[in-house]
Design a protein around this motif. Structure first.
Motif, short mmCIF file in Angstrom:
data_model
loop_
_atom_site.label_atom_id
_atom_site.label_comp_id
_atom_site.label_asym_id
_atom_site.label_seq_id
_atom_site.Cartn_x
_atom_site.Cartn_y
_atom_site.Cartn_z
N ASP A 58 0.90 -1.19 -0.17
CA ASP A 58 0.18 -0.03 -0.12
C ASP A 58 0.76 1.32 -0.16
O ASP A 58 0.87 1.88 0.89
CB ASP A 58 -1.14 0.05 1.32
CG ASP A 58 -2.15 1.04 1.03
OD1 ASP A 58 -2.00 1.97 0.16
OD2 ASP A 58 -2.89 1.06 1.87
N ALA A 59 1.38 1.46 -1.22
CA ALA A 59 2.47 2.53 -1.22
C ALA A 59 1.88 3.93 -0.84
O ALA A 59 2.62 4.87 -0.31
CB ALA A 59 3.08 2.53 -2.73
N ALA A 60 0.48 4.37 -1.26
CA ALA A 60 -0.01 5.30 -0.93
C ALA A 60 -0.19 5.75 0.43
O ALA A 60 0.46 6.78 1.17
CB ALA A 60 -1.35 5.49 -1.71
N ASN A 61 -0.52 4.88 1.30
CA ASN A 61 -0.52 4.95 2.77
C ASN A 61 0.82 4.98 3.36
O ASN A 61 0.98 5.59 4.34
CB ASN A 61 -1.43 3.90 3.34
CG ASN A 61 -2.87 4.16 3.21
OD1 ASN A 61 -3.34 5.18 2.81
ND2 ASN A 61 -3.64 2.85 3.35
N ALA A 62 1.76 4.13 2.88
CA ALA A 62 3.05 4.07 3.47
C ALA A 62 3.66 5.68 3.15
O ALA A 62 4.41 5.93 4.03
CB ALA A 62 4.08 2.99 2.91
N SER A 63 3.65 6.08 1.85
CA SER A 63 4.21 7.58 1.76
C SER A 63 3.65 8.54 2.61
O SER A 63 4.19 9.41 3.12
CB SER A 63 4.10 7.80 0.30
OG SER A 63 2.86 7.77 -0.07
N GLN A 64 2.19 8.24 2.74
CA GLN A 64 1.63 9.17 3.54
C GLN A 64 1.84 9.35 5.15
O GLN A 64 2.29 10.30 5.87
CB GLN A 64 0.06 9.04 3.32
CG GLN A 64 -0.90 10.17 4.08
CD GLN A 64 -2.25 9.92 3.92
OE1 GLN A 64 -2.62 9.01 3.16
NE2 GLN A 64 -3.04 10.71 4.52
N ALA A 65 2.20 8.04 5.47
CA ALA A 65 2.76 7.74 6.80
C ALA A 65 4.18 8.26 6.96
O ALA A 65 4.26 8.86 8.17
CB ALA A 65 2.83 6.45 7.24
N LEU A 66 4.88 8.25 6.06
CA LEU A 66 6.34 8.75 6.19
C LEU A 66 6.14 10.26 6.30
O LEU A 66 7.25 10.80 6.88
CB LEU A 66 6.98 8.25 4.81
CG LEU A 66 8.43 8.09 5.11
CD1 LEU A 66 9.03 7.30 6.24
CD2 LEU A 66 9.24 7.69 3.76
N VAL A 67 5.41 10.80 5.31
CA VAL A 67 5.44 12.41 5.28
C VAL A 67 4.76 12.70 6.73
O VAL A 67 5.14 13.96 7.19
CB VAL A 67 4.39 12.72 4.01
CG1 VAL A 67 4.00 14.41 4.24
CG2 VAL A 67 5.04 12.55 2.76
N PHE A 68 4.11 12.00 7.26
CA PHE A 68 3.31 12.54 8.70
C PHE A 68 4.58 12.63 9.71
O PHE A 68 4.71 13.47 10.41
CB PHE A 68 2.18 11.81 9.09
CG PHE A 68 2.10 11.75 10.47
CD1 PHE A 68 1.03 12.80 10.92
CD2 PHE A 68 2.36 10.87 11.64
CE1 PHE A 68 0.61 12.97 12.15
CE2 PHE A 68 2.03 10.90 12.73
CZ PHE A 68 1.06 12.06 13.20
N ARG A 69 5.38 11.40 9.59
CA ARG A 69 6.45 11.25 10.71
C ARG A 69 7.21 12.43 10.22
O ARG A 69 8.05 13.02 11.37
CB ARG A 69 7.14 9.86 10.30
CG ARG A 69 6.61 8.81 10.86
CD ARG A 69 7.21 7.47 10.75
NE ARG A 69 8.59 7.66 10.95
CZ ARG A 69 9.67 6.81 10.41
NH1 ARG A 69 9.28 5.88 9.40
NH2 ARG A 69 10.81 7.03 10.87
#
Length: 109
Positions: A58-69
């Motif tokens: 789930d690259a979309a959620n993974a990238s969003q989580a990384l941006v949040f971090r």
């Protein structure tokens, strides 16, 4: 805030103290957005740059989580923004300092 991209990616607050950027992916995201210099980076481009041929399921959620971090890590000194663009989502990093530079550059054109 200052970001160093040569060698290990590092960030320093306005007070000169190092900001701890934990994890290779988070440092990679910081470097990729810093290199874009205030321009939006497409989410698909970020996924390719960070994970290459082996993106998470789930690259979309993974990238969003990384941006949040990254937002949480950098605090208020830098803004990491998301924007809807014609081809999907994009992210950009912006500072008051870089916005001043862009404003001055535009005024000289």
């Amino acid at each position: 805030m200052r970001i160093e991209l040569l060698g290990r990616v590092r960030a320093f607050g306005d007070d000169g103290k190092a900001v701890e950027i934990r994890g290779a992916l988070l440092r990679g995201l910081l470097a990729r957005l810093a290199l874009a210099s205030g321009r939006a980076v497409q989410r698909d481009r970020l996924v390719d740059d960070l994970w290459g041929a082996d993106p998470p399921a789930d690259a979309a959620n993974a990238s969003q989580a990384l941006v949040f971090r990254l937002r949480r890590t950098l605090g208020g000194a830098w803004r990491v923004e998301s924007a809807s663009v014609v081809t999907g989502w994009a992210y950009m990093m912006w500072t008051l300092f870089s916005s001043r530079i862009c404003s001055r550059a535009a005024a000289t054109r």
